[in-house]
Design an enzyme around this catalytic site. Structure first.
Site, PDB file in Angstrom:
ATOM      1  N   ASP A  61       0.944  -1.249   0.033  1.00 58.54           N
ATOM      2  CA  ASP A  61       0.045   0.094   0.104  1.00 58.54           C
ATOM      3  C   ASP A  61       1.006   1.278  -0.005  1.00 58.54           C
ATOM      4  O   ASP A  61       1.525   1.716   0.915  1.00 58.54           O
ATOM      5  CB  ASP A  61      -1.008   0.078   1.231  1.00 58.54           C
ATOM      6  CG  ASP A  61      -1.829   1.273   1.289  1.00 58.54           C
ATOM      7  OD1 ASP A  61      -1.659   2.166   0.573  1.00 58.54           O
ATOM      8  OD2 ASP A  61      -2.798   1.084   2.139  1.00 58.54           O
ATOM      9  N   ASN A  88       2.262   5.142 -11.137  1.00 57.37           N
ATOM     10  CA  ASN A  88       0.668   5.055 -11.782  1.00 57.37           C
ATOM     11  C   ASN A  88      -0.485   5.447 -10.840  1.00 57.37           C
ATOM     12  O   ASN A  88      -1.611   5.727 -11.282  1.00 57.37           O
ATOM     13  CB  ASN A  88       0.683   3.890 -12.614  1.00 57.37           C
ATOM     14  CG  ASN A  88      -0.559   3.697 -13.009  1.00 57.37           C
ATOM     15  OD1 ASN A  88      -1.321   4.441 -13.973  1.00 57.37           O
ATOM     16  ND2 ASN A  88      -1.413   2.529 -12.527  1.00 57.37           N
ATOM     17  N   TYR A 156      -8.643  16.355  -6.329  1.00 62.59           N
ATOM     18  CA  TYR A 156      -7.673  15.508  -7.089  1.00 62.59           C
ATOM     19  C   TYR A 156      -6.842  16.339  -8.286  1.00 62.59           C
ATOM     20  O   TYR A 156      -5.803  16.271  -8.519  1.00 62.59           O
ATOM     21  CB  TYR A 156      -8.519  14.508  -8.044  1.00 62.59           C
ATOM     22  CG  TYR A 156      -7.990  13.837  -9.120  1.00 62.59           C
ATOM     23  CD1 TYR A 156      -7.463  12.748  -8.780  1.00 62.59           C
ATOM     24  CD2 TYR A 156      -8.402  14.115 -10.401  1.00 62.59           C
ATOM     25  CE1 TYR A 156      -7.001  11.879 -10.091  1.00 62.59           C
ATOM     26  CE2 TYR A 156      -7.968  13.048 -11.494  1.00 62.59           C
ATOM     27  CZ  TYR A 156      -7.252  12.087 -11.236  1.00 62.59           C
ATOM     28  OH  TYR A 156      -6.999  11.413 -12.234  1.00 62.59           O
ATOM     29  N   LYS A 160      -2.922  16.573  -8.834  1.00 64.39           N
ATOM     30  CA  LYS A 160      -2.155  16.335 -10.004  1.00 64.39           C
ATOM     31  C   LYS A 160      -1.581  17.512 -10.526  1.00 64.39           C
ATOM     32  O   LYS A 160      -0.236  17.389 -11.287  1.00 64.39           O
ATOM     33  CB  LYS A 160      -3.162  15.799 -11.114  1.00 64.39           C
ATOM     34  CG  LYS A 160      -3.871  14.510 -10.775  1.00 64.39           C
ATOM     35  CD  LYS A 160      -3.021  13.377 -10.793  1.00 64.39           C
ATOM     36  CE  LYS A 160      -3.467  12.177 -10.767  1.00 64.39           C
ATOM     37  NZ  LYS A 160      -2.565  10.872 -11.063  1.00 64.39           N
TER      38      LYS A 160
END
Ligand SMILES: NC(=O)c1ccc[n+]([C@@H]2O[C@H](COP(=O)([O-])OP(=O)(O)OC[C@H]3O[C@@H](n4cnc5c(N)ncnc54)[C@H](OP(=O)(O)O)[C@@H]3O)[C@@H](O)[C@H]2O)c1
Length: 264
Positions: A61, A88, A156, A160
């Protein structure tokens, strides 16, 4: 005249780690790099469903710092280091609805998953990669990092965008040391993550899954190509970027979005 295609995209003799390599985009990348001749290690929290997998699986994890260190140690001891690192893991975990829907905990979770886990893993693996004086790191970001959609992906998108800035800075630091660092920013891609987001939106809005996807795509400004990407299409770009054919590319952010981001 013979084509040099295979020579320039051949990954024989290379060892690659793909985080989140059991599903979706990560799985497609792992399969593609393996087909090109690389020895591929994948990580995830759960064993992959396929039992006859060609890849080496290590359970981890990556939001847990101790498990990141254990993974780096296992890779060093078992495989002797990496040539290719594909960061990823990531995804939307926070609720939609804009700024007032997001708690401190939502923000912290999104930053851990989409930014800090990757920074931590790079830091753990880079000393050995630097010893080789060559290697490629790919950060899988998102079009949301350059084109946030406030209702669906505020925290999010911010995570990013941070990943994009980190990736650019890291590329500048590592280029003189022989390491290339690139960012790949997919648009909507047909994976378990995206299918879950569409189903959630369909359930809360009373729309069918197709209607929900079209509404989400429209809210994001539309997809000129009119469809999601398939994970294999993202994997083809990643394969090119890690290959000798891309030897002068570093520091760039490659959008693969069917035309979604409407700026040059
Ligand atoms: N799909 C899209 O439309 C889209 C668009 C733009 C960008 N992206 C980006 O592309 C990347 C991959 O997305 P995807 O759609 O392929 O995701 P996905 O279908 O949800 O697959 C995620 C993979 O990561 C693993 N994973 C999740 N949490 C983890 C953790 N804490 N530690 C280790 N492994 C973990 C999962 O396995 P386990 O659950 O077993 O851990 C799985 O293998 C993400 O960075 C995402 O932000 C996706």
């Amino acid at each position: 005249m013979e084509s040099n295609h295979n020579q320039y995209q051949d990954l024989a003799g290379k060892t690659a780690l793909v985080t989140g390599g059991t599903k979706g985009i990560g799985k497609a990348i792992a399969d593609k790099l393996s087909q090109a001749g690389a020895r591929v290690i994948i990580t995830a929290r759960q064993q992959p469903e396929e039992t006859n997998l060609a890849h080496h699986f290590i359970e981890a994890d990556l939001t847990q710092p101790q498990q990141v260190d254990q993974l780096a140690q296992a890779i060093h001891e078992t495989f002797g280091g990496l040539d290719i690192l594909i960061d990823n893991i990531g995804g939307v975990t926070a609720p939609g609805g804009g700024f007032s829907s997001l708690t401190d905990q939502d923000w912290e979770q999104e930053l851990q998953f989409n930014l800090l886990a990757t920074i931590r893993l790079d830091r753990a693996l880079l000393p050995r990669i630097l010893e080789k004086k060559s290697g490629v790191i790919i950060h899988i970001s998102s079009v949301a990092g350059v084109k946030p959609v406030w209702y669906h992906n505020l925290a999010y998108a911010v995570s990013k965008a941070g990943l994009n800035a980190y990736s650019k800075a890291l590329s500048n630091e590592l280029a003189p040391k022989g390491i290339r660092v690139l960012t790949v920013s997919p648009g909507a891609t047909n994976t378990p993550l995206m299918q879950g987001l569409v189903q959630n939106f369909a359930a809360t809005s009373g729309l069918s899954a197709e209607e929900a996807f079209q509404r989400m795509a429209a809210q994001a400004g539309g997809i000129p190509m009119g469809r999601m990407a398939e994970p294999e299409e993202v994997a083809s770009l990643v394969h090119f970027l890690v290959s000798p054919a891309a030897s002068y590319l570093t520091g760039a952010n490659y959008l693969i979005d069917g035309g979604t981001v409407p700026v040059v």
